[in-house]
Each structure stands twice: as C-alpha cells, then as structure tokens.
Design a protein around this motif. Structure first.
Motif, PDB file in Angstrom:
ATOM      1  N   SER A  44       0.815  -1.221   0.000  1.00 46.59           N
ATOM      2  CA  SER A  44       0.000   0.000   0.000  1.00 46.59           C
ATOM      3  C   SER A  44       0.847   1.268   0.000  1.00 46.59           C
ATOM      4  O   SER A  44       0.317   2.372  -0.166  1.00 46.59           O
ATOM      5  N   GLY A  45       2.173   1.135   0.192  1.00 53.49           N
ATOM      6  CA  GLY A  45       3.047   2.292   0.265  1.00 53.49           C
ATOM      7  C   GLY A  45       3.049   2.960   1.633  1.00 53.49           C
ATOM      8  O   GLY A  45       3.602   4.056   1.805  1.00 53.49           O
ATOM      9  N   HIS A  46       2.473   2.286   2.606  1.00 52.87           N
ATOM     10  CA  HIS A  46       2.327   2.850   3.951  1.00 52.87           C
ATOM     11  C   HIS A  46       3.656   3.269   4.568  1.00 52.87           C
ATOM     12  O   HIS A  46       3.735   4.319   5.224  1.00 52.87           O
ATOM     13  N   TYR A  47       4.685   2.464   4.363  1.00 51.92           N
ATOM     14  CA  TYR A  47       5.959   2.725   5.033  1.00 51.92           C
ATOM     15  C   TYR A  47       6.801   3.803   4.354  1.00 51.92           C
ATOM     16  O   TYR A  47       7.763   4.298   4.944  1.00 51.92           O
ATOM     17  N   GLU A  48       6.480   4.149   3.143  1.00 53.94           N
ATOM     18  CA  GLU A  48       7.274   5.136   2.419  1.00 53.94           C
ATOM     19  C   GLU A  48       7.018   6.535   2.978  1.00 53.94           C
ATOM     20  O   GLU A  48       5.888   7.014   2.988  1.00 53.94           O
ATOM     21  N   GLY A  49       8.073   7.158   3.488  1.00 55.11           N
ATOM     22  CA  GLY A  49       7.951   8.445   4.152  1.00 55.11           C
ATOM     23  C   GLY A  49       7.833   8.321   5.656  1.00 55.11           C
ATOM     24  O   GLY A  49       7.795   9.335   6.360  1.00 55.11           O
ATOM     25  N   SER A  50       7.776   7.088   6.169  1.00 58.62           N
ATOM     26  CA  SER A  50       7.760   6.892   7.618  1.00 58.62           C
ATOM     27  C   SER A  50       9.192   6.964   8.150  1.00 58.62           C
ATOM     28  O   SER A  50      10.162   6.968   7.386  1.00 58.62           O
ATOM     29  N   ILE A  51       9.320   7.020   9.465  1.00 57.80           N
ATOM     30  CA  ILE A  51      10.634   7.225  10.079  1.00 57.80           C
ATOM     31  C   ILE A  51      10.937   6.155  11.127  1.00 57.80           C
ATOM     32  O   ILE A  51      10.043   5.476  11.624  1.00 57.80           O
ATOM     33  N   PHE A  52      12.228   6.041  11.436  1.00 60.66           N
ATOM     34  CA  PHE A  52      12.645   5.301  12.622  1.00 60.66           C
ATOM     35  C   PHE A  52      12.537   6.283  13.792  1.00 60.66           C
ATOM     36  O   PHE A  52      13.397   7.135  13.983  1.00 60.66           O
ATOM     37  N   HIS A  53      11.448   6.173  14.536  1.00 60.11           N
ATOM     38  CA  HIS A  53      11.159   7.160  15.575  1.00 60.11           C
ATOM     39  C   HIS A  53      11.748   6.799  16.932  1.00 60.11           C
ATOM     40  O   HIS A  53      11.799   7.648  17.828  1.00 60.11           O
ATOM     41  N   ASP A  74       5.177   9.704  10.565  1.00 56.60           N
ATOM     42  CA  ASP A  74       5.817  10.386   9.450  1.00 56.60           C
ATOM     43  C   ASP A  74       6.879  11.355   9.972  1.00 56.60           C
ATOM     44  O   ASP A  74       7.152  11.401  11.178  1.00 56.60           O
ATOM     45  N   GLU A  75       7.473  12.135   9.063  1.00 60.37           N
ATOM     46  CA  GLU A  75       8.576  13.022   9.443  1.00 60.37           C
ATOM     47  C   GLU A  75       8.154  14.153  10.386  1.00 60.37           C
ATOM     48  O   GLU A  75       8.988  14.768  11.031  1.00 60.37           O
ATOM     49  N   ARG A  76       6.873  14.406  10.467  1.00 59.13           N
ATOM     50  CA  ARG A  76       6.366  15.414  11.407  1.00 59.13           C
ATOM     51  C   ARG A  76       6.025  14.788  12.763  1.00 59.13           C
ATOM     52  O   ARG A  76       5.482  15.443  13.623  1.00 59.13           O
ATOM     53  N   TYR A  77       6.322  13.497  12.873  1.00 55.47           N
ATOM     54  CA  TYR A  77       6.018  12.723  14.079  1.00 55.47           C
ATOM     55  C   TYR A  77       4.516  12.614  14.315  1.00 55.47           C
ATOM     56  O   TYR A  77       4.054  12.475  15.442  1.00 55.47           O
ATOM     57  N   ASP A  92      13.541   8.590  22.571  1.00 52.99           N
ATOM     58  CA  ASP A  92      14.797   8.132  21.967  1.00 52.99           C
ATOM     59  C   ASP A  92      14.724   8.328  20.459  1.00 52.99           C
ATOM     60  O   ASP A  92      14.879   7.390  19.681  1.00 52.99           O
ATOM     61  N   SER A  93      14.502   9.558  20.044  1.00 47.86           N
ATOM     62  CA  SER A  93      14.281   9.875  18.642  1.00 47.86           C
ATOM     63  C   SER A  93      15.536  10.491  18.029  1.00 47.86           C
ATOM     64  O   SER A  93      16.162  11.370  18.621  1.00 47.86           O
ATOM     65  N   PRO A  94      15.936  10.027  16.836  1.00 46.70           N
ATOM     66  CA  PRO A  94      17.103  10.628  16.191  1.00 46.70           C
ATOM     67  C   PRO A  94      16.950  12.135  16.010  1.00 46.70           C
ATOM     68  O   PRO A  94      15.865  12.623  15.669  1.00 46.70           O
ATOM     69  N   THR A  95      18.037  12.865  16.243  1.00 43.75           N
ATOM     70  CA  THR A  95      17.986  14.322  16.068  1.00 43.75           C
ATOM     71  C   THR A  95      17.731  14.684  14.606  1.00 43.75           C
ATOM     72  O   THR A  95      17.041  15.662  14.318  1.00 43.75           O
ATOM     73  N   LYS A  96      18.281  13.893  13.691  1.00 42.18           N
ATOM     74  CA  LYS A  96      18.010  14.048  12.265  1.00 42.18           C
ATOM     75  C   LYS A  96      17.141  12.867  11.845  1.00 42.18           C
ATOM     76  O   LYS A  96      17.540  11.716  12.010  1.00 42.18           O
ATOM     77  N   PRO A  97      15.935  13.102  11.306  1.00 43.46           N
ATOM     78  CA  PRO A  97      15.035  11.993  10.987  1.00 43.46           C
ATOM     79  C   PRO A  97      15.679  10.951  10.069  1.00 43.46           C
ATOM     80  O   PRO A  97      16.340  11.303   9.079  1.00 43.46           O
ATOM     81  N   VAL A  98      15.507   9.693  10.421  1.00 42.45           N
ATOM     82  CA  VAL A  98      15.931   8.578   9.573  1.00 42.45           C
ATOM     83  C   VAL A  98      14.680   8.100   8.852  1.00 42.45           C
ATOM     84  O   VAL A  98      13.778   7.514   9.459  1.00 42.45           O
ATOM     85  N   VAL A  99      14.628   8.356   7.557  1.00 43.89           N
ATOM     86  CA  VAL A  99      13.400   8.179   6.782  1.00 43.89           C
ATOM     87  C   VAL A  99      13.469   6.919   5.914  1.00 43.89           C
ATOM     88  O   VAL A  99      14.513   6.615   5.321  1.00 43.89           O
TER      89      VAL A  99
END
Length: 205
Positions: free
Chosen positions: A71-80, A94-97, A188-195
């Motif tokens: 479905s493309g659900h994971y595309e644009g999601s992050i390792f939060h 997503d990148e906006r949390y 425990d969120s990366p300071t720079k988003p891991v997308v």
C-alpha cells in the motif's frame, strides 16, 4: 553450590547452544527453495536494509507486513525510536512525528512460531496487549531473548531477519544516530530523521 569453573562452563555451553540455535533457525528460514522467503528492501536515508520474511513460521504477521508494503504505507515513515544496543523501531509515524493510519491489529504469533529475538531479526512492536500489533516493527540490534515468548509471557513476534552484512551495517549505523527526547513516545528519537524513502518487494511473485 556451583563452582566458578562450573559456572564458566555452563555459560560457554549456553552461548554455544544459542549460536547453534540461531544459525540453524536463520539457515532454515532464508533459503531459496520451491517456496522462497519473501524479500523486501527498505531504502532509508542512511542506506538500504534488505529483509527476508519467515512466511512459513509467521504467516499472519508476514501477510500483515506485506500488506503495508504494497500500500506504500511505510514510504515516508521514520525510525522514531532508536536505542543503541537494543533495537531500532519504525513504521508508525511520518517526518512530522504524526501517527500514520493503521489497520486492525493482528494476533501475536510469538507463541506459535517460537522464533527468537536475536540480533538482526525483525519483530512486531505492540502495546501491553499481546494482540495489538498493527504497522510498527523493530529490528533487534542485539540478542534480546527476554522479548521471546515464554510460559506466562506473550513475547514479541519475530517474522523475519536482516538478509546480509551490508544491510546489518546500515542497522548498526542507524542505531548509533544521535538522539533527543522529544517527549511522549519520542524519548529516543534521532535528532536528524531517519526516513524510509522507498520499500520494494524484491521477489514478488
């Protein structure tokens, strides 16, 4: 009372048993036989992670994961959530949390599959309710056998593993990302988003 020498021998034998069990499990699950394991590549902002999925041992969990992949659900999601020496978690924001919409939760297959949360395996994240997993998953950065099913303990359902050393090096790199406490679920969120930029089902029938 056990002597220090006996304790050392017991520790060594336990380590050997775990190594044999882990290697056997992984060899059995990621072959290329008549019914090959589904292979999925996560193209992240920090490198690719290729996974093979244990569809024979955890069919419900794998079907659920592949549904989100297609479905493309994971595309644009992050390792939060990233905890070095423990695991890296993704799939739900997503990148906006902001939380991503998810489907109904699935049954926890940890008891049925008896798969171990060893380094490099991928498992479903969930709440305190054993049957609450939806879209979030984590990759074990070390052996986390305390997350396994055991009598009286529901465990976390393993459904695949990192396929190769290059992919595991990406996991290791993400695990060492600088983190910050953003509050709430993001302690425990990366300071720079891991997308996760793209997800490809490599050997789709």
């Amino acid at each position: 009372m056990m002597t220090p020498t006996a304790r050392r021998w017991l520790g060594a034998l336990s380590a050997i048993y775990l190594l044999i069990t882990t290697n056997t499990l992984q060899a059995q699950e990621c072959d290329e036989g008549d019914d090959p394991s589904p292979v999925v590549t996560l193209a992240t902002s920090e490198g690719d992670i290729t996974l093979c999925l244990f569809h024979r041992k955890a069919p419900i969990t794998v079907e659920n994961f592949l549904k989100y992949v297609e479905s493309g659900h994971y595309e644009g999601s992050i390792f939060h959530r990233v905890i070095n020496g423990f695991m890296i978690q993704a799939g739900g924001f997503d990148e906006r949390y902001e939380p991503l919409p998810s489907d109904s939760p699935i049954v926890n297959e940890a008891k049925k599959s008896k798969l171990h949360n060893v380094r490099g395996t991928i498992a479903m994240a969930r709440t305190d309710d054993p049957d609450s997993a939806t879209d979030q998953f984590f990759i074990n950065h070390r052996n986390n056998l305390r997350l396994d099913w055991a009598p009286g303990k529901a465990g976390y359902a393993v459904f695949g593993k990192v396929k190769d050393k290059l992919s595991m090096s990406t996991v290791d790199f993400i695990a060492t990302a600088p983190i910050k406490n953003r509050g709430g679920a993001f302690t425990d969120s990366p300071t720079k988003p891991v997308v996760i930029n793209k997800v490809t089902w490599v050997n789709k029938p």
